[in-house]
Every structure is written in C-alpha cells, then in structure tokens.
Design an enzyme around this catalytic site. Structure first.
Site, mmCIF file in Angstrom:
data_model
loop_
_atom_site.group_PDB
_atom_site.id
_atom_site.type_symbol
_atom_site.label_atom_id
_atom_site.label_comp_id
_atom_site.label_asym_id
_atom_site.label_seq_id
_atom_site.Cartn_x
_atom_site.Cartn_y
_atom_site.Cartn_z
ATOM 1 N N HIS A 267 33.953 -102.400 -10.319
ATOM 2 C CA HIS A 267 34.779 -103.600 -10.209
ATOM 3 C C HIS A 267 35.741 -103.520 -9.018
ATOM 4 O O HIS A 267 36.896 -103.944 -9.115
ATOM 5 C CB HIS A 267 35.567 -103.796 -11.504
ATOM 6 C CG HIS A 267 35.850 -105.225 -11.840
ATOM 7 N ND1 HIS A 267 36.867 -105.930 -11.245
ATOM 8 C CD2 HIS A 267 35.252 -106.085 -12.705
ATOM 9 C CE1 HIS A 267 36.911 -107.148 -11.737
ATOM 10 N NE2 HIS A 267 35.926 -107.276 -12.629
ATOM 11 N N ASP B 187 33.534 -117.139 -10.563
ATOM 12 C CA ASP B 187 33.526 -116.048 -11.539
ATOM 13 C C ASP B 187 32.180 -116.139 -12.261
ATOM 14 O O ASP B 187 32.098 -116.093 -13.485
ATOM 15 C CB ASP B 187 34.688 -116.192 -12.529
ATOM 16 C CG ASP B 187 34.956 -114.897 -13.295
ATOM 17 O OD1 ASP B 187 34.187 -113.928 -13.109
ATOM 18 O OD2 ASP B 187 35.908 -114.861 -14.090
ATOM 19 N N ARG C 283 31.259 -110.560 -20.109
ATOM 20 C CA ARG C 283 31.797 -111.067 -21.372
ATOM 21 C C ARG C 283 30.711 -111.173 -22.430
ATOM 22 O O ARG C 283 29.645 -111.750 -22.175
ATOM 23 C CB ARG C 283 32.443 -112.437 -21.154
ATOM 24 C CG ARG C 283 33.666 -112.395 -20.259
ATOM 25 C CD ARG C 283 34.184 -113.783 -19.930
ATOM 26 N NE ARG C 283 35.420 -113.688 -19.160
ATOM 27 C CZ ARG C 283 35.451 -113.559 -17.830
ATOM 28 N NH1 ARG C 283 34.312 -113.535 -17.130
ATOM 29 N NH2 ARG C 283 36.602 -113.461 -17.195
ATOM 30 N N GLU D 113 29.922 -107.651 -8.531
ATOM 31 C CA GLU D 113 29.580 -106.897 -9.728
ATOM 32 C C GLU D 113 28.080 -106.992 -10.019
ATOM 33 O O GLU D 113 27.628 -107.797 -10.830
ATOM 34 C CB GLU D 113 30.401 -107.420 -10.915
ATOM 35 C CG GLU D 113 31.905 -107.406 -10.678
ATOM 36 C CD GLU D 113 32.645 -108.274 -11.675
ATOM 37 O OE1 GLU D 113 32.412 -108.120 -12.888
ATOM 38 O OE2 GLU D 113 33.455 -109.130 -11.236
ATOM 39 N N HIS E 71 34.089 -106.455 -20.446
ATOM 40 C CA HIS E 71 33.972 -105.191 -19.699
ATOM 41 C C HIS E 71 34.127 -103.934 -20.567
ATOM 42 O O HIS E 71 34.840 -102.991 -20.212
ATOM 43 C CB HIS E 71 34.998 -105.155 -18.568
ATOM 44 C CG HIS E 71 34.745 -106.144 -17.465
ATOM 45 N ND1 HIS E 71 33.476 -106.567 -17.122
ATOM 46 C CD2 HIS E 71 35.604 -106.783 -16.614
ATOM 47 C CE1 HIS E 71 33.571 -107.436 -16.105
ATOM 48 N NE2 HIS E 71 34.843 -107.578 -15.791
#
Length: 349
Positions: free
Chosen positions: A179, A252, A80, A313, A105
């Site tokens: 991803h 996350d 982000r 990721e 992304h």
C-alpha cells in the site's frame, strides 16, 4: 550494492528494525520489519537528483495506528470485504469490522500491524530481503493456517520487485498487496494532479456509496476513468461523475487489466522527469488517489493533503466472495499463492 540496518525504538517500547537496500546506481529502498512497511524509495530525476518518491510519516510511532496503511504489506485480503463476512464450504465466517460494517485490508490487526521475520540476501544481480509470517487458523476470523513469504528485491537497473508467496492447509481467502503511496515529484513537493498516467484497462468495478463493488463492471471508454492512453490524473479529479463522487473526488476503484500493453500501469511526472512502469501477473489493481486522507497527518515533508499520492494496489478482488465474474481470492492447499509485481523506475527521454 549494499544493505544497512538501524534499530528504531518506539514510544510504546517496541523495537523495530529499519532496512535499507541500495544499488550501484544510488537508488535505495527503506522498509521496516513492522508491517513490511516501505518508508522510502529514492530514485534520480532527469538532473540526477535523488529524492524519495513514496509518502511516509514524520514519526515512526504513527505507523502503529497507520489508518491509511502507508507503505504496508496488506493481508490476508487486500481490499474491502462486504459486511465483514463470507460464506465458504457451508460455513459463514465473520471478520473484524474496521470500516463501517465492512472488513478492510485484513482488519485492525492485519499483516500491516505484525512484526515480520526478515532474512537479507545478496548476489551479483540483486539485493533483497525475505519477509516471512505465520498466520494461524482463526487469525482475524479467517480459516486455515497460512505461511506467507514476501521478498523485496532491488536490482541494478532500478527495478523494485515484490514477490509474494503463501501456502495454506485449508481453503481460505487471500490476496496480498503493498500500500505504498507514490509521488514522483520527489519529497511530495507537488500533488499528483499533473502526473501522467496510463492503465491497461477498459473495465472498472462499479462502487456503491460505501465503496463496495455492486457486482457490475463499467466500461471506461469516453469517461474520466479512461487511461488507456496517457493523460493527467487531474482529468478524473476535475470531471465530476457518479463514481468520482462516490470516491470523494478521485479514484478508489478496481481496474481489471486487459493484458495488452507492455506495462500494466505507466506513471510519470513531467517536471522531474521520473517515470514508473508497473508489470504484474495480478489480474487487476486498485487505484487510490488519496482523496480523503485525514487532516493533520504529519508527513516527513509536511502535512498530508488531497491527491498527494497514488496507490497502485495490484491484487485479485475480494468482491469475488460475494459476486460472480470477479478475479478469485481463494487459496487452496493444492495451489500455493505466487504473484509478482515489478516497479521499474526511469526517466523521460
């Protein structure tokens, strides 16, 4: 080793190519030239049963919107970017907003939604394919012409390697990742709650309510985010903390690697016996545990549900565009981008 291809005709009258790489052990990797999307990684369990260990849509057409980036190559910038803008060399660049007021992304038309050029190859040690893409200056709002080459490599010792390269004619942000959502149970028959995980990290980036790094690093010691030693993922799902709540009941977060262990990440499913070790020259990883998959997403194995997969990721941090002390994402003409992440699949001894 062998490679097969298959044409996929979508309902929007696009024709994609599905590539299948298979080694001599029966492990295989399937991917599309659209988005470089990995649709299948099939590996054996302790009993030799070969099953798919990544999530995929039931219908190929769903990859056109792909709001959760299943299996896709992500760029120009993975992660982000706050307020969909950044300041560079005396100029403010405005990017597309695709998550609230932020840029996620690479934006709505990032690398995950492009058709890549694919060149297969094979030698005695490995089989693979080079995926290439040109991203012109102004693409998505970013400066600089960028040439990208990503190589998918499958070896006979059940390693899947992703090798990333990029060059630019002007300084520009870039950090690439894949991803894929992993679930080592095979066929997503169970959630990842009982997957055992190890992460070579003592620091995570603190997130605000919109999942944007605040600029602060948090020590994971004696918290649910401490995976320096092996433990089940459900430990972070069931222990409520401020950061766990911010991420909708899981992870996350960007973990900065210590570089002290043989593997940056270790993952295993005790029931199937499958293991995954990740090594990389990236400085960190965003761990996402599918905490908020939209309801009704139809997977090949049934409808999506919470904690049905984990994303690993590996990347630098776009927070570096706004905050000090984060791994840099700027690419320059003098220093081409070259990063590699290795996914080594095995069995519990």
């Amino acid at each position: 080793m062998k490679m097969e291809t298959k044409e996929i005709l979508t309902q929007v009258e696009q024709t994609w190519t599905l590539y299948r790489l298979e080694n001599d052990q029966g492990m295989s990797v399937n991917f599309l030239n659209y988005g470089g999307i990995i649709t299948d990684i099939s590996v054996p369990d302790n009993d030799g049963q070969i099953e798919n260990v990544v999530l995929r849509f039931k219908n190929y057409e769903d990859y056109i919107s792909n709001p959760v980036f299943f299996g896709a190559l992500v760029g120009r910038v993975a992660g982000r970017i706050k307020e969909a803008s950044f300041y560079l060399n005396g100029q403010t660049y405005q990017l597309g907003k695709n998550e609230r007021s932020h840029h996620l992304h690479g934006g709505q038309e990032g690398f995950h939604s492009r058709v890549w050029n694919v060149t297969p190859y094979e030698n005695e040690q490995e089989i693979g394919a080079k995926l290439s893409l040109s991203s012109p200056a102004g693409d998505g709002g970013y400066p600089g012409n960028v040439e990208v080459e990503v190589t998918y490599i499958l070896t006979n010792d059940n390693r899947f390697i992703i090798d990333y390269k990029a060059e630019t004619d002007e300084v520009t942000p870039l950090t690439l990742t894949n991803h894929a959502y992993f679930n080592l149970s095979g066929g997503a028959k169970r959630t990842i709650d009982n997957h055992v995980c190890l992460i070579d990290s003592t620091k995570i980036a603190e997130l605000d309510e919109e999942l944007i790094p605040t600029g602060e690093w948090l020590d994971v010691n004696n918290t649910p985010f401490d995976f320096q030693n092996k433990k089940e993922l459900k430990n972070v799902f069931t222990n409520e903390t401020t950061q766990q709540k911010v991420a909708s009941g899981g992870m996350d977060h960007y973990f900065k690697f210590n570089g002290e262990k043989e593997s940056a990440i270790h993952l295993e499913d005790p029931e199937s016996g499958r293991t995954l070790d990740v090594t990389t020259d990236q400085p960190g990883v965003v761990i996402y545990t599918s905490n908020s998959l939209p309801e009704g997403i139809k997977l090949l194995e049934g409808e999506a549900r919470r904690h049905v997969g984990i994303c690993l990721e590996t990347q630098s941090s776009p927070a570096s565009l706004h905050e000090k002390g984060f791994p840099d994402v700027l690419l320059s003409p003098e220093n081409p981008y070259h990063k590699r992440t290795v996914f080594s699949f095995g069995k519990r001894r």
